[in-house]
Design an enzyme around this catalytic site. Structure first.
Site, mmCIF file in Angstrom:
data_model
loop_
_atom_site.group_PDB
_atom_site.id
_atom_site.type_symbol
_atom_site.label_atom_id
_atom_site.label_comp_id
_atom_site.label_asym_id
_atom_site.label_seq_id
_atom_site.Cartn_x
_atom_site.Cartn_y
_atom_site.Cartn_z
ATOM 1 N N CYS A 149 0.829 -1.214 0.000
ATOM 2 C CA CYS A 149 0.000 0.000 0.000
ATOM 3 C C CYS A 149 0.863 1.264 0.000
ATOM 4 O O CYS A 149 0.691 2.141 -0.820
ATOM 5 C CB CYS A 149 -0.928 0.017 1.214
ATOM 6 S SG CYS A 149 -2.228 -1.198 1.102
ATOM 7 N N HIS A 150 1.760 1.359 0.977
ATOM 8 C CA HIS A 150 2.576 2.573 1.052
ATOM 9 C C HIS A 150 4.056 2.272 1.204
ATOM 10 O O HIS A 150 4.826 3.125 1.628
ATOM 11 C CB HIS A 150 2.084 3.479 2.180
ATOM 12 C CG HIS A 150 0.627 3.742 2.096
ATOM 13 N ND1 HIS A 150 -0.297 2.998 2.793
ATOM 14 C CD2 HIS A 150 -0.082 4.629 1.355
ATOM 15 C CE1 HIS A 150 -1.514 3.422 2.487
ATOM 16 N NE2 HIS A 150 -1.421 4.396 1.622
ATOM 17 N N GLY A 151 4.454 1.007 0.931
ATOM 18 C CA GLY A 151 5.864 0.668 0.866
ATOM 19 C C GLY A 151 6.584 0.573 2.202
ATOM 20 O O GLY A 151 7.666 1.138 2.366
#
Lengths: 406, 253, 185
Positions: free
Chosen positions: C149-151
């Site tokens: 999703c956001h690494g």
């Protein structure tokens, strides 16, 4: 000498200038709403109805969070609410009994209007909107009763939706449309849930119109004569205080039923899960529909029975013109007053007939009762207006009030 | 005040038609129950005995699907006792990693297992009649617990001239008087560990009390909460009355 | 509205009593409304049946070395990893003081069972499920898990090493009931 305005006062004025909501409230139900000072306790039931609507909406929203509108799960989800959800039993009993109490309150509110002639000029539109609210309530109550998916839910839904099959030509198509299938089934339950959630908000809208229509002519009063400005007192604090007291008494009765007799107004068969293959021997609707159910069954023809049942409510739209008397309050109409109580007794009798099997004495009584219901509205009321001699009306509210105070 | 009382009377007058149809056909006498009344509670010992009756007699045919083992906590069972109790039952679970269903001992969170695999099996084993689930029985019949008690005690010889169909049994209070279930409760069909009387009437009473606990497990909370709410509401109504009178003191009406 | 003036005159006479009455009644009404709100809010909390399902038992012996599986606990995925010695070593040689959420690998596993790592498989950033269960999943820069999703990158101890997540993957409460049976919750 001018004192510095506080920051709160300034903020309030800033906001009020842009959206005068306090001003509006004050004129709606506050100090700027003048009300005849002689209202009796029968006038409490309007605010009580609003209270019950609030109770129903709040309890309903939280019930909906735990309810599942699916034929295999609805009954179980209600039992889960009753057993596992925190305070679920309380919220559900408040909601199921709340429906009955909402109707009790509204019936008293309607009968008060009929006794004191509140439907007469210039309050016809107010009366109409009230009928619309009542119709919306009946629909909401019916839809809600289906949701627990007990035996009475299912068979009530089947019988009531089948009423529409009496419509000539398109009846069958209409019923199929209502069901979303060929019997009351999952699609029916699903849409009933959606509509049951929707209609209360329609009722809120109608209540705004109802109160608006009330404010134009102002409230009627037990004497039925127009109140002079000097005979009016502001709604706040006088009627707010009176309504709050009435509310206190009302909740004592309501909570007594909720906590000690929560199932007394319900049918035991609704604790049996719906079985589409087995009709209970004796189907009865909730008590608040019973008089109309009796009218339906009194007439041995399907279409005419349905017409009579719906007609018995719709006829109320023309009540302001069926009643030809210009005197509003039954206090000054000695003959009408007798007929009013007969009408009420007749309605209660019809209700009893509706709870019985449609045979023998109940059937005979419901036929007499149905006849009388329409005879009262269509014949007695118009004729009475011409032949009855009303008692002399007081010149103003203060006249009899002052006398009583002496 | 008088008018308010009148209003209350009207409320009940309007409400009676629904209650009226209760009294048709068979008259069911009222029994004394510990759970009736303003602060009625369940008699723990009685309900536990009733559970024994259910377990030894009723559960052969009747399910109790809305009751879970964990619910017995409110009957005074400890967590350990509930585990031991649950472990006496086997429930189906699965599928496992191989895709097969398997049997395991019941856990506290499990509902009481059904005596039959499904309704069809229940009918097949009972001559076509489906033994109803008992979880809500005391609320699902007109007359409530009184009805259930008198049904259990209502097996009599059919009166002269009354023909009982084969496979059915005469019962005084059952609507139509012909019931599929045979007489189950008689003297000493169970023996209680606490030495409580085990004549038919006491056994029927105990199991009915248990079934009412199963149907309305929140009854005690309802009564105790109710009393507090009612006291509050009465106080509030009283204060509101005084305030109303005060505010209206100088308005002739 | 001639009567308002009238009423005001009356106020002065009975002011104290009325104020007391007014305040008590209003306070009681407010308390009553509050008492009504409480059950409603409370009904949104987990119900008794939900709470009773808050433990999960599973057999850990089927998890081969190097394998990672998912078990469901309270409706959430729980990662169960049977770590290789290399993975354990990688997790232990990290300088704890350089971590965003400093925690030794030893406290995140059970003593003598340190090959088994059990984690709530929910990214501590915004609740996505990190990848890294299957061999061909991305494992992030540190050989553990990677949240797409956001690494966020987690290491072989489930600790946050890179990306926006503030905390290490949560270690649920669990115990070994036997050598092979684990109970979470």
């Amino acid at each position: 000498m001018s004192t510095e305005k506080s920051i709160w006062r300034k903020a309030y004025e800033w906001h009020e200038e842009r959206l005068p909501i306090v001003h509006w409230l004050d004129h709606s139900l506050g100090t700027k709403y003048p009300v005849p000072r002689n209202l009796n306790y029968w006038w409490n039931f309007g605010s009580l109805a609003m209270f019950m609507l609030a109770v129903m909406i709040f309890s309903g929203i939280f019930l909906a969070m735990n309810y599942t509108p699916h034929v295999t799960l609805a009954f179980d989800s209600v039992e889960r609410i009753m057993r596992d959800v925190n305070f679920g039993w309380l919220i559900r009993y408040m909601h199921s009994n709340g429906a009955s109490f909402f109707f009790i309150v509204v019936y008293i509110h309607i009968l008060r209007g009929m006794y004191y002639g509140s439907y007469k000029a210039p309050r016809e539109v107010l009366w109409w909107i009230g009928i619309l609210i009542y119709l919306a309530m009946m629909a909401t109550g019916f839809l809600g009763y289906v949701l627990p998916w007990g035996q009475m839910s299912f068979w009530g839904a089947t019988v009531i939706t089948n009423l529409f099959s009496a419509i000539p030509g398109v009846g069958k198509a209409v019923v199929t449309l209502l069901w979303g299938g060929f019997s009351v089934d999952n699609p029916t339950l699903n849409r009933f849930f959606a509509l049951h959630y929707l209609l209360p908000f329609v009722i809120i809208g109608l209540i705004f119109l109802h109160i608006w229509a009330l404010h134009v002519p102002g409230a009627n009063n037990p004497l039925g004569i127009d109140a002079a400005p000097a005979d009016k007192i502001p709604f706040f604090p006088y009627y707010v205080a009176k309504d709050v007291f009435g509310l206190g008494v009302f909740v004592v009765i309501y909570f007594t039923v909720v906590f000690w007799f929560p199932n007394i107004l319900g049918d035991p068969l609704n604790y049996v899960k719906a079985n589409p293959l087995q009709t209970p021997p004796h189907i009865v609707p909730e008590w608040y529909y019973l008089p109309f159910y009796a009218i339906l069954r009194a007439i041995p023809n399907k279409l005419l029975g349905v017409v009579a049942m719906f007609g018995s409510i719709l006829i109320m739209f023309v009540l302001p013109w069926l009643d030809t008397s210009r005197v509003r309050s039954a206090n000054f109409r000695p003959v009408y007053r007798v007929f009013f109580w007969v009408f009420l007794l007749n309605a209660v009798t019809l209700g009893w007939c509706g709870s019985q099997l449609a045979e023998g004495l109940p059937l005979i009584l419901s036929r007499i009762g149905t006849f009388w219901y329409f005879f009262h509205l269509l014949v007695i009321l118009p004729v009475l207006g011409w032949v009855e001699t009303p008692k002399p009306l007081p010149a103003s509210i203060s006249q009899p009030v002052m006398k009583a105070a002496e | 005040m008088k008018k308010v009382l009148l209003a209350a009377a009207a409320v009940f007058a309007l409400a009676t038609p629904a209650a009226l149809n209760a009294a048709e056909e068979v008259h069911i006498p009222k029994e004394e129950w510990s759970f009736n009344g303003l602060l009625g509670t369940f008699d723990r010992a009685q309900v536990q005995r009733g559970f024994q009756v259910y377990k030894e007699i009723c559960s052969a045919c009747h399910s109790l699907k809305y009751v879970s083992f964990r619910n017995f906590e409110t009957l005074g069972y400890s967590e350990g006792q509930i585990k031991t109790l649950a472990a006496q039952y086997e429930v189906e679970d699965g599928p496992d990693d191989a895709g097969d269903m398997f049997k395991r001992k019941a856990k506290a969170s499990d509902p009481l297992p059904h005596p039959f695999a499904n309704d069809a099996a229940a009918r097949a084993a009972n001559g076509g009649a489906l033994p109803p689930d008992l979880s809500l029985m005391t609320k699902a019949r007109e007359g409530g617990p009184d009805y259930v008690y008198h049904l259990l005690m209502g097996y009599k010889d059919a009166p002269a001239g009354f023909t009982v169909m084969p496979g059915l049994n005469y019962n005084e209070v059952f609507p139509g008087h012909q019931i599929g279930m045979a007489k189950q409760i008689s003297d000493a069909v169970v023996t209680y560990a606490d030495g409580a009387p085990n004549d038919a009437a006491h056994i029927a009473k105990d199991v009915t009390a248990f079934l009412h606990w199963a149907a309305e497990p929140k009854l005690e909370a309802r009564h105790s909460t109710g009393l507090r709410v009612l006291i509050y509401a009465l106080l509030f109504a009283g204060l509101a009355y005084l305030l109303k009178r005060r505010i209206w003191k100088d308005i002739p009406h | 509205m001639a009567n308002t003036a009238h009423a005001h005159a009356a106020d002065a006479a009975g002011e104290t009593r009325r104020d007391f009455l007014l305040h008590t009644t209003v306070a009681m009404g407010a308390v009553g409304a509050g008492m009504m709100v409480w059950p409603l809010i409370s009904s949104m909390n987990p119900a008794a049946d939900t709470l009773s399902l808050s433990t999960t038992e599973f057999n850990i012996s089927g998890v081969a070395e190097g394998q990672r599986i998912i078990v469901v606990w309270r409706g959430k995925p729980v990662f169960v990893a049977h770590r290789t010695p290399a993975e354990i070593e990688a997790a232990r040689k990290v300088d704890v003081s350089e971590l965003r959420d400093p925690q030794k690998d030893e406290v995140r596993v059970k003593k003598d069972k340190d090959q088994y790592l059990i984690l709530v498989g929910v990214c501590t950033h915004l609740g996505c499920i990190p990848l890294g269960i299957k061999a061909n999943d991305p494992h992030g820069d540190f050989g553990g898990w990677f949240c797409p999703c956001h690494g966020s990158h987690y290491d072989t101890s489930g600790r946050i090493r890179k990306g926006p997540a503030p905390l290490n993957l949560e270690v649920p409460e669990y115990q070994f009931l036997s050598d092979t049976t684990v109970r979470i919750g």
